[in-house]
Design a protein around this motif. Sequence first.
Motif, PDB file in Angstrom:
ATOM      1  N   THR A  23      56.406 -38.690  50.014  1.00  0.00           N
ATOM      2  CA  THR A  23      56.554 -37.751  48.909  1.00  0.00           C
ATOM      3  C   THR A  23      57.593 -36.673  49.214  1.00  0.00           C
ATOM      4  O   THR A  23      58.358 -36.271  48.331  1.00  0.00           O
ATOM      5  CB  THR A  23      55.199 -37.121  48.570  1.00  0.00           C
ATOM      6  OG1 THR A  23      54.250 -38.166  48.434  1.00  0.00           O
ATOM      7  CG2 THR A  23      55.276 -36.348  47.276  1.00  0.00           C
ATOM      8  N   TYR A  24      57.635 -36.229  50.444  1.00  0.00           N
ATOM      9  CA  TYR A  24      58.623 -35.205  50.786  1.00  0.00           C
ATOM     10  C   TYR A  24      60.030 -35.766  50.603  1.00  0.00           C
ATOM     11  O   TYR A  24      60.917 -35.114  50.051  1.00  0.00           O
ATOM     12  CB  TYR A  24      58.426 -34.724  52.224  1.00  0.00           C
ATOM     13  CG  TYR A  24      59.056 -33.376  52.483  1.00  0.00           C
ATOM     14  CD1 TYR A  24      58.411 -32.213  52.092  1.00  0.00           C
ATOM     15  CD2 TYR A  24      60.299 -33.276  53.102  1.00  0.00           C
ATOM     16  CE1 TYR A  24      58.988 -30.976  52.307  1.00  0.00           C
ATOM     17  CE2 TYR A  24      60.879 -32.039  53.324  1.00  0.00           C
ATOM     18  CZ  TYR A  24      60.219 -30.883  52.927  1.00  0.00           C
ATOM     19  OH  TYR A  24      60.787 -29.660  53.138  1.00  0.00           O
ATOM     20  N   ALA A  25      60.200 -37.021  51.011  1.00  0.00           N
ATOM     21  CA  ALA A  25      61.491 -37.679  50.814  1.00  0.00           C
ATOM     22  C   ALA A  25      61.758 -37.896  49.329  1.00  0.00           C
ATOM     23  O   ALA A  25      62.890 -37.762  48.859  1.00  0.00           O
ATOM     24  CB  ALA A  25      61.503 -39.000  51.560  1.00  0.00           C
ATOM     25  N   GLY A  26      60.708 -38.201  48.581  1.00  0.00           N
ATOM     26  CA  GLY A  26      60.833 -38.382  47.134  1.00  0.00           C
ATOM     27  C   GLY A  26      61.277 -37.100  46.465  1.00  0.00           C
ATOM     28  O   GLY A  26      62.144 -37.102  45.576  1.00  0.00           O
ATOM     29  N   ALA A  27      60.681 -35.970  46.915  1.00  0.00           N
ATOM     30  CA  ALA A  27      61.058 -34.675  46.360  1.00  0.00           C
ATOM     31  C   ALA A  27      62.514 -34.369  46.712  1.00  0.00           C
ATOM     32  O   ALA A  27      63.276 -33.835  45.902  1.00  0.00           O
ATOM     33  CB  ALA A  27      60.128 -33.593  46.895  1.00  0.00           C
ATOM     34  N   ASP A  28      62.887 -34.732  47.921  1.00  0.00           N
ATOM     35  CA  ASP A  28      64.256 -34.515  48.376  1.00  0.00           C
ATOM     36  C   ASP A  28      65.236 -35.309  47.524  1.00  0.00           C
ATOM     37  O   ASP A  28      66.279 -34.820  47.100  1.00  0.00           O
ATOM     38  CB  ASP A  28      64.344 -34.951  49.843  1.00  0.00           C
ATOM     39  CG  ASP A  28      65.559 -34.355  50.538  1.00  0.00           C
ATOM     40  OD1 ASP A  28      66.036 -33.303  50.065  1.00  0.00           O
ATOM     41  OD2 ASP A  28      65.994 -34.929  51.548  1.00  0.00           O
ATOM     42  N   LEU A  29      64.846 -36.530  47.221  1.00  0.00           N
ATOM     43  CA  LEU A  29      65.691 -37.392  46.394  1.00  0.00           C
ATOM     44  C   LEU A  29      65.837 -36.814  44.987  1.00  0.00           C
ATOM     45  O   LEU A  29      66.931 -36.822  44.416  1.00  0.00           O
ATOM     46  CB  LEU A  29      65.100 -38.798  46.337  1.00  0.00           C
ATOM     47  CG  LEU A  29      65.912 -39.811  45.528  1.00  0.00           C
ATOM     48  CD1 LEU A  29      67.245 -40.095  46.196  1.00  0.00           C
ATOM     49  CD2 LEU A  29      65.140 -41.110  45.363  1.00  0.00           C
ATOM     50  N   LEU A  69      48.216 -30.452  43.825  1.00  0.00           N
ATOM     51  CA  LEU A  69      48.564 -31.872  43.803  1.00  0.00           C
ATOM     52  C   LEU A  69      48.626 -32.364  45.247  1.00  0.00           C
ATOM     53  O   LEU A  69      49.281 -31.734  46.081  1.00  0.00           O
ATOM     54  CB  LEU A  69      49.930 -32.071  43.129  1.00  0.00           C
ATOM     55  CG  LEU A  69      50.508 -33.485  43.182  1.00  0.00           C
ATOM     56  CD1 LEU A  69      49.725 -34.435  42.298  1.00  0.00           C
ATOM     57  CD2 LEU A  69      51.974 -33.489  42.765  1.00  0.00           C
ATOM     58  N   VAL A  70      47.930 -33.447  45.516  1.00  0.00           N
ATOM     59  CA  VAL A  70      48.047 -34.077  46.830  1.00  0.00           C
ATOM     60  C   VAL A  70      48.834 -35.357  46.620  1.00  0.00           C
ATOM     61  O   VAL A  70      48.468 -36.179  45.776  1.00  0.00           O
ATOM     62  CB  VAL A  70      46.666 -34.390  47.425  1.00  0.00           C
ATOM     63  CG1 VAL A  70      46.803 -35.122  48.748  1.00  0.00           C
ATOM     64  CG2 VAL A  70      45.866 -33.115  47.617  1.00  0.00           C
ATOM     65  N   ALA A  71      49.937 -35.513  47.340  1.00  0.00           N
ATOM     66  CA  ALA A  71      50.752 -36.697  47.118  1.00  0.00           C
ATOM     67  C   ALA A  71      51.119 -37.342  48.444  1.00  0.00           C
ATOM     68  O   ALA A  71      51.383 -36.663  49.433  1.00  0.00           O
ATOM     69  CB  ALA A  71      52.008 -36.330  46.332  1.00  0.00           C
ATOM     70  N   GLY A  72      51.130 -38.665  48.450  1.00  0.00           N
ATOM     71  CA  GLY A  72      51.434 -39.393  49.683  1.00  0.00           C
ATOM     72  C   GLY A  72      52.001 -40.765  49.377  1.00  0.00           C
ATOM     73  O   GLY A  72      52.308 -41.079  48.222  1.00  0.00           O
ATOM     74  N   CYS A  73      52.138 -41.563  50.424  1.00  0.00           N
ATOM     75  CA  CYS A  73      52.696 -42.905  50.276  1.00  0.00           C
ATOM     76  C   CYS A  73      51.756 -43.794  49.468  1.00  0.00           C
ATOM     77  O   CYS A  73      50.551 -43.560  49.444  1.00  0.00           O
ATOM     78  CB  CYS A  73      52.878 -43.554  51.639  1.00  0.00           C
ATOM     79  SG  CYS A  73      53.746 -42.546  52.822  1.00  0.00           S
ATOM     80  N   LYS A 120      59.894 -40.232  39.582  1.00  0.00           N
ATOM     81  CA  LYS A 120      58.444 -40.142  39.422  1.00  0.00           C
ATOM     82  C   LYS A 120      57.965 -38.760  39.864  1.00  0.00           C
ATOM     83  O   LYS A 120      57.097 -38.168  39.226  1.00  0.00           O
ATOM     84  CB  LYS A 120      57.746 -41.237  40.230  1.00  0.00           C
ATOM     85  CG  LYS A 120      56.234 -41.199  40.008  1.00  0.00           C
ATOM     86  CD  LYS A 120      55.488 -42.323  40.682  1.00  0.00           C
ATOM     87  CE  LYS A 120      53.992 -42.203  40.442  1.00  0.00           C
ATOM     88  NZ  LYS A 120      53.213 -43.187  41.175  1.00  0.00           N
ATOM     89  N   PHE A 121      58.571 -38.260  40.934  1.00  0.00           N
ATOM     90  CA  PHE A 121      58.199 -36.920  41.403  1.00  0.00           C
ATOM     91  C   PHE A 121      58.454 -35.903  40.292  1.00  0.00           C
ATOM     92  O   PHE A 121      57.605 -35.078  39.963  1.00  0.00           O
ATOM     93  CB  PHE A 121      59.000 -36.561  42.661  1.00  0.00           C
ATOM     94  CG  PHE A 121      58.645 -35.208  43.222  1.00  0.00           C
ATOM     95  CD1 PHE A 121      57.551 -35.051  44.054  1.00  0.00           C
ATOM     96  CD2 PHE A 121      59.394 -34.073  42.890  1.00  0.00           C
ATOM     97  CE1 PHE A 121      57.212 -33.812  44.557  1.00  0.00           C
ATOM     98  CE2 PHE A 121      59.055 -32.827  43.383  1.00  0.00           C
ATOM     99  CZ  PHE A 121      57.954 -32.697  44.216  1.00  0.00           C
ATOM    100  N   GLN A 122      59.634 -36.009  39.701  1.00  0.00           N
ATOM    101  CA  GLN A 122      59.993 -35.099  38.604  1.00  0.00           C
ATOM    102  C   GLN A 122      58.986 -35.187  37.462  1.00  0.00           C
ATOM    103  O   GLN A 122      58.466 -34.181  36.977  1.00  0.00           O
ATOM    104  CB  GLN A 122      61.388 -35.472  38.089  1.00  0.00           C
ATOM    105  CG  GLN A 122      61.847 -34.640  36.912  1.00  0.00           C
ATOM    106  CD  GLN A 122      62.990 -35.299  36.155  1.00  0.00           C
ATOM    107  OE1 GLN A 122      63.102 -36.531  36.104  1.00  0.00           O
ATOM    108  NE2 GLN A 122      63.867 -34.478  35.599  1.00  0.00           N
ATOM    109  N   GLU A 123      58.673 -36.409  37.104  1.00  0.00           N
ATOM    110  CA  GLU A 123      57.772 -36.659  35.985  1.00  0.00           C
ATOM    111  C   GLU A 123      56.363 -36.103  36.261  1.00  0.00           C
ATOM    112  O   GLU A 123      55.773 -35.403  35.428  1.00  0.00           O
ATOM    113  CB  GLU A 123      57.711 -38.184  35.823  1.00  0.00           C
ATOM    114  CG  GLU A 123      57.035 -38.714  34.605  1.00  0.00           C
ATOM    115  CD  GLU A 123      56.883 -40.232  34.748  1.00  0.00           C
ATOM    116  OE1 GLU A 123      55.759 -40.712  34.551  1.00  0.00           O
ATOM    117  OE2 GLU A 123      57.880 -40.918  35.092  1.00  0.00           O
TER     118      GLU A 123
END
Lengths: 145, 301
Positions: A23-29, A69-73, A120-123
Amino acid sequence: MSVKETSSNWEPKILVFACNWCTYAGADLAGLSRLQYPPNIRILRVPCSGRVNPQFVLRAFQRGVDGVLVAGCHPGDCHYVTGNYFTRRRFLLMQRLLEYVGLDPERFQARWISGSEGPKFQEVVTKLTEDIKALGPNRKLRDAQ
Amino acid sequence: MKEITLQMQELARELLQKGEVNVVLGWEKGTFWYLSPPAFVDKPEDVERLVYDDYCHHNLSKYLMDYRYQEGKVAVFLKGCDSRAFNILLEDNQLEREKYVLIGIPCPGMKDQEKAKEFGVNGDIPLAKKCQECKYPNPLVYDYFLGDKKAADEAAATKEAKAKEYSDVEQMEKMTSDEKYDFWSSQYERCIRCYACRNVCPACNCRECIFDQSRTGWIGKANNASENQFFALTRAMHVAGRCIECGECERACPMHIPIMLLNKKLIKDINELFGEYDAGVKVDGVLPLGHFDKNDPEEFM
């Protein structure tokens, strides 16, 4: 919480526990791709979504957060192989328990967001912020001070 | 139950005289007729103190924790829920099975102490709420069994059929979120944080409880509504999947907070989400929150 806070300029505070590997990488993206999302979230990086203790969530609500929000792989993708499977069991229960004691179910969410899922992170973050804005400030479980 | 009392005394005397055990844990008559607190008998001549009546609520398994590091064996009387507690303590590696002589006794259900106080000796005193819904009135693990095992099993079977679980939880779930919150706030603002519920709970067997740690920084010690709710929810999550429904927390609570209403919600959800599970029935190292299934319900997509 600022003393100047009034109902007219209220903005929700949302805490996002983001797993380091997905998720951290997703947020970075999402950031790199210049995707716009509300600035109401605070990201807290954890080694794995399995690191998130239910007490962290309770403490966040106590100290004035309006949503968590808890987010993970995605299940099966965990860097530590099985961490998020335990997270899933734990937070399925936790969600129901918080709803049972009267917290609005929208305020505590969990999602799987992989490193390639910037959109998806944005959404997810946009939707969560909108939901919580509609609910208004959280007064429940909150420490009065 | 008179008969079982006599059998208990006889067996306790025998075990103590032979020197097989150093101490026998049972119940004795307390200050009032509706109280039967735990008794710790270590001399054969004291076995007359032991009783078994309608008010032996105390779960004796938790007291075994005090004898963990002592030499010699300890004998203990177990009702159905006590035996589940013993299994949970075995499961958590808190006790060694060989160190304890377990004496199983059938339990017809204990009577409500509060009602007894109200109605008096001659009143028609109902069973305690936890006992009305009991699924396992007979011990699941024992070395000796006192009383009539067959009759006890038959009684258990009819009781199981009658058990109407979770009706109070379902009622609670139907309330709106504000009603629920008001209900729980009004309950937990009475909490005096005496931790009696924790001390009496067989599932609460951590060497050091997080609520006793002073420097964690994220656990408040203040006694206010928010901190009390934090305590309530944390305690409930910590015993999730290990609560054996003995109802001791609720009995021990001096403020009469319906703690089992939280525990039962978690038990109900575990049953619905991860399959039927009764804590303390089997000792196989598989606890609902200690393992997972790849086909668990998926709601976080």
